[in-house]
Design an enzyme around this catalytic site. Sequence first.
Site, PDB file in Angstrom:
ATOM      1  NE  ARG A   1      74.266  31.915  13.884  1.00  7.61           N
ATOM      2  CZ  ARG A   1      73.065  31.560  13.208  1.00  7.61           C
ATOM      3  NH1 ARG A   1      71.825  31.644  14.298  1.00  7.61           N
ATOM      4  NH2 ARG A   1      72.636  31.398  12.078  1.00  7.61           N
TER       5      ARG A   1
ATOM      6  CG  HIS B   1      80.742  -9.129  11.782  1.00  3.58           C
ATOM      7  ND1 HIS B   1      80.767 -10.322  11.380  1.00  3.58           N
ATOM      8  CD2 HIS B   1      79.889  -9.206  12.575  1.00  3.58           C
ATOM      9  CE1 HIS B   1      79.855 -11.043  11.853  1.00  3.58           C
ATOM     10  NE2 HIS B   1      79.281 -10.172  12.580  1.00  3.58           N
TER      11      HIS B   1
ATOM     12  CE  LYS C   1      76.778  16.216  21.381  1.00  8.40           C
ATOM     13  NZ  LYS C   1      75.221  15.933  20.501  1.00  8.40           N
TER      14      LYS C   1
ATOM     15  CD1 TRP D   1      82.248  27.521  11.608  1.00 13.71           C
ATOM     16  CD2 TRP D   1      81.408  26.879   9.523  1.00 13.71           C
ATOM     17  NE1 TRP D   1      82.190  26.182  11.399  1.00 13.71           N
ATOM     18  CE2 TRP D   1      81.881  25.832  10.215  1.00 13.71           C
ATOM     19  CE3 TRP D   1      81.038  26.543   8.159  1.00 13.71           C
ATOM     20  CZ2 TRP D   1      81.698  24.407   9.757  1.00 13.71           C
ATOM     21  CZ3 TRP D   1      80.984  25.256   7.518  1.00 13.71           C
ATOM     22  CH2 TRP D   1      81.425  24.324   8.475  1.00 13.71           C
TER      23      TRP D   1
ATOM     24  CD  GLU E   1      73.762  12.718  20.177  1.00 16.80           C
ATOM     25  OE1 GLU E   1      73.849  12.543  18.803  1.00 16.80           O
ATOM     26  OE2 GLU E   1      73.744  13.995  20.797  1.00 16.80           O
TER      27      GLU E   1
ATOM     28  CB  CYS F   1      78.145  32.880   8.630  1.00 12.64           C
ATOM     29  SG  CYS F   1      79.323  32.145   7.652  1.00 12.64           S
TER      30      CYS F   1
ATOM     31  CE  LYS G   1      72.796  24.708  19.354  1.00 16.69           C
ATOM     32  NZ  LYS G   1      73.241  23.384  19.824  1.00 16.69           N
TER      33      LYS G   1
ATOM     34  CD  GLU H   1      78.836  17.532  18.074  1.00 19.51           C
ATOM     35  OE1 GLU H   1      78.338  17.117  18.856  1.00 19.51           O
ATOM     36  OE2 GLU H   1      78.476  18.186  17.128  1.00 19.51           O
TER      37      GLU H   1
ATOM     38  CG  ASN I   1      75.151  34.344   7.418  1.00 16.87           C
ATOM     39  OD1 ASN I   1      76.222  34.984   7.343  1.00 16.87           O
ATOM     40  ND2 ASN I   1      74.199  34.393   8.341  1.00 16.87           N
ATOM     41  N   GLY I   2      75.715  32.208   3.405  1.00 19.53           N
ATOM     42  CA  GLY I   2      75.147  31.095   2.637  1.00 19.53           C
ATOM     43  C   GLY I   2      76.496  30.887   1.605  1.00 19.53           C
TER      44      GLY I   2
HETATM   45  O1  M6R Z   1      70.025  22.352  13.764  1.00 21.69           O
HETATM   46  P1  M6R Z   1      69.998  20.624  13.344  1.00 21.69           P
HETATM   47  O2  M6R Z   1      69.261  19.696  14.265  1.00 21.69           O
HETATM   48  O3  M6R Z   1      69.320  20.514  11.942  1.00 21.69           O
HETATM   49  O4  M6R Z   1      71.549  20.220  13.385  1.00 21.69           O
HETATM   50  C1  M6R Z   1      71.904  18.958  12.849  1.00 21.69           C
HETATM   51  C2  M6R Z   1      73.385  18.716  12.940  1.00 21.69           C
HETATM   52  O5  M6R Z   1      74.175  19.806  12.346  1.00 21.69           O
HETATM   53  C3  M6R Z   1      73.672  18.808  14.469  1.00 21.69           C
HETATM   54  O6  M6R Z   1      72.990  17.916  15.296  1.00 21.69           O
HETATM   55  C4  M6R Z   1      74.955  18.669  14.857  1.00 21.69           C
HETATM   56  O7  M6R Z   1      75.314  17.003  14.634  1.00 21.69           O
HETATM   57  C5  M6R Z   1      75.297  19.094  16.314  1.00 21.69           C
HETATM   58  N1  M6R Z   1      76.486  19.555  16.335  1.00 21.69           N
HETATM   59  C6  M6R Z   1      75.429  18.057  17.344  1.00 21.69           C
HETATM   60  O8  M6R Z   1      75.854  18.241  18.406  1.00 21.69           O
END
Ligand code: M6R
Length: 607
Positions: free
Chosen positions: A27, A503, A484, A73, A480, A2, A602, A487, A99-100
């Site tokens: 974000r 396994h 990616k 969000w 990772e 948010c 974000k 995502e 926010n929160g």
């Molecule tokens: O801002 P941060 O590095 O603490 O965020 C952690 C995760 O939310 C962040 O890395 C998330 O996995 C991303 N979407 C990765 O691309």
Amino acid sequence: MCGIIAYIGPNSALPRLVDGLRVMEYRGYDSAGVALQHDDGLWVRKDVGRVAALAERVVGGPTTHSGIAHTRWATHGEVTEANAHPHLDGDLRIAVVHNGIIENSTHLRTALEAEGVTLRSQTDTEVLPHLIRKYYKGDPVAAVLEALKQARGTYGMAVLFADHPDQIIAVRNGSPLVIGLGDGESLLASDPQAVVSMTRRVGYLQDRELAVITADGVVVQTLAGNDATLNIETIDSDYALADLEGFEHFMLKEIYEQPRSIRRALRGRLQLEEGNAKLGGLNMDPRDLLGVQRLINLGCGTSYHAGMIGAMAVEALARVPARAEIASEFRYRHPIIQRDALFLAISQSGETADTLGAMGEVITKGGTVMGVVNVVGSTVARISGRGVYVHSGPEIAVASTKAFTSQITALLVCTLMLARTRNLSLSEGQAVASELDSMPEKVREYLENPGPIDQAAQWVAEASYVLFLGRGFSYPVALEGALKLKEIAYIPCEAYPSGEMKHGPIAMLQKNTPVIFVAPRDGQREKAISNLREVQARGARVIAIHTEGDTEIAELADLSIPVPSCQSYASPLLTTLPLQLLAYKSGLLLGRDVDKPRNLAKSVTVE
Ligand code: M6R
């Protein structure tokens, strides 16, 4: 996640609020809304979907001088117009953006309903304007303070009263807010990027502080009613408005920025002759470093993967026991905190609620925690006081790319410092320092000639399942790569340590299943080759990321993607690059919104 923006001043609030919302789009959000002071009341518009839709909807809206706006969000309640912020009291004279999470909102909602209040949304936020209304007797600050005595949870919020259009009230508890002071105008935002085009003079509200913002300035107090001071600083030029600089998307731009961002993470820190490094922000001399008997890296998502790599490097080079922990799990498992342990909270945004929670647990138990952070002045940086900035510059694409490699780089620099106080001789330290120094150039070299990514993306985009495999330092890289791809392209995939494949996950392999092998030349290479043959025997297609010149792997693979040669601890800085490009290109082939993938935020400021 948010976003909040508020404006008060001589100019028309509406276009400034919409611009602020646009800046915060990166974000992640699913709906947006705005409330303006207008005539004797409030003018409110909300929309589901993009800020562009809201912008069209508010064309011809009133030219008035104060307002608040929000990108939501969804957490409590679906993505609907009714659930979008701002939320209003029953008389439509008090508007709140928040926010929160208000954790006791169900209880508060029931109590309000019992008093005859009708709530219009499913959100936790909506209890706030109704509670404020309940306590409002003409003094906005008193009403907000009284209402917040009832609410438990986290908030960064802005409140606009129709009766008091010359002020905006902001309150922070666990969710960041920055106040921008211009020339006869003031702004409030949850993200400094949203104010920077209007002013560079900013102050960060602290937890449990309330600010009354007017066009002429700001008065701050604590929630307990004591006076407080807002420290005004000039915002870093890093926050200059993000520009695509000719790239089609921010994600691609940020991938190609990595030679520079890695160089920034190293700049002024490596001591090539001494075979050492210096991270002033840690404020640790060699004796302090020698006192560190274990290292625990805390983080979420991509930052957790960087933490895994950092921990492996510390064990390999410094021979200090080290591990990475998922921050959201760590905080609730009553962890053991030892006096001689150093905890590093790794976060791009510095605002991740789970990571902040894990830090809180370390602090409560008397442990030492420092930040490894990108966003300067963020909450992780401020509550840890000591730490390392990774200096990757603003990361706009939701998926983290350059921040990941900068985090790894900063952790490798820490590793060198730790290792030099014990396990590394001068010449070994010089070799590590010079290896790190060479990495930006190797990254540039790879990105200039990235190999057959288009073909790999074609195979991956057609697949219903993709498997990523890697051993040692390449396992977090595989994790990772899979994160990616999920995502950005929304393709079902997972990552395993290569040795674990037989396994279980081997059952998933069929003819043409893409299997991405991260197999640079290291101590595990022979084993990787055996795993590669096992995969091929099942008809799967092997896309191998390997060290250039490794002809055996290149010839075995169905598709070979070579990266420059380097030491194994530095290899993630290279092997991760093709995986970032693969996710990006697969996402494009599937028509995804690569910079703003669905459902993601974000900075994840709720648990
Ligand atoms: O801002 P941060 O590095 O603490 O965020 C952690 C995760 O939310 C962040 O890395 C998330 O996995 C991303 N979407 C990765 O691309």
